[in-house]
Design an enzyme around this catalytic site. Structure first.
Site: not given
Length: 278
Positions: A98-100
């Site tokens: 998720h994301s990073l």
């Protein structure tokens, strides 16, 4: 849910796991300033089919911080994840970020294509890039920030106060933010402070050029599923993201109404998406 401690060269990582250890392994990688508990609502919904392993990245959650002489980069996060799965004796595994964590997971899949059964990404494809417009300013800001040292960490009177502060900063509901916040705090004089390394909030001196990221994405061989929030956040500009998507041969893209932490806001729907993707 079980706590994990994983020895890798030079440090120790922490994490959480769900499900039977002999099930197919699914490794989860959280976002910036989050931790393994970001998946507290999603992971139990996947544990009927997978041995779910959510890692705390270096500097996050209960994992060790990097030495003062080093910096946090996507490349080194990817190296830490590969060292962790080596320590856990996982020759092949499913991977979700998720994301990073989506950026890190992408780089892990590119670095070790023979080990990834399938790749699922939420709100990210590859690391943050650089189009050159702020390279010089960002570099100077980062050098000044490094020379100035880290600011003292804020102390919160209670966990609820910390959850409200996190909600205000992220737009995530405070009740949902509490899953991340509880794992991300430590007791100090006067209340609670963040466990995460304060250096994570410093500017990054140099990012990969967008052309370099595109070259890396051309080497992404794992079957890939990408889940994006609707509306999109400003740092995931749709036209620029589409250029990255076009670099990947085997990718399916789905949009879902909600905020950046879709897996906390809509765990059932995201679990259904993961089961379909894998």
């Amino acid at each position: 849910m079980r706590e994990l401690r994983i020895a890798i060269p030079g440090m120790e990582l922490a994490g959480l796991s769900w499900g039977e250890p002999d099930a197919a392994p699914l490794v989860l990688i959280h976002g910036w300033l989050d931790n393994a508990a970001s998946f507290a609502l999603l992971a139990p919904r996947l544990a009927d089919r997978f041995h779910v392993i959510a890692l705390d990245l270096p500097g996050h959650g209960h994992s060790d911080h990097l030495p003062e002489s080093t910096i946090y980069t996507h490349q080194d996060y990817a190296r830490a994840v590969l060292a962790a799965v080596d320590s856990l004796a996982l020759p092949r595994f499913h991977l979700l970020g998720h994301s990073l964590g989506a950026g890190v997971a992408t780089m892990v899949a590119i670095a070790a294509p023979e080990r990834i059964r399938a790749l699922s990404l939420i709100e990210g494809l590859g690391p943050l890039g650089d189009d050159g417009s702020r390279t010089l300013d960002r570099f100077r800001e980062a050098m000044v920030s490094t020379a100035g040292g880290a600011r003292p960490l804020r102390v919160f009177p209670s966990i609820d106060d910390a959850a409200r502060a996190r909600a205000l900063a992220s737009g995530l509901d405070a009740t949902l933010a509490r899953h991340i916040v509880e794992r991300g705090l430590r007791e100090v004089d006067g209340g609670y402070s963040w466990r995460s390394d304060a250096r994570l909030s410093r500017p990054t001196a140099l990012r990969l050029a967008e052309t370099q990221i595109m070259s890396l994405l051309l080497g992404l061989a794992a079957p890939t599923s990408l889940l994006l929030a609707n509306p999109s956040p400003p740092y995931l500009e749709p036209e620029a993201l589409q250029v990255r998507i076009d670099c990947v041969d085997d990718i399916r893209v789905k949009h879902m109404d909600g905020g950046h932490h879709l897996h906390l806001e809509h765990p059932e729907a995201v679990a259904d998406w993961v089961h379909g993707a894998l």
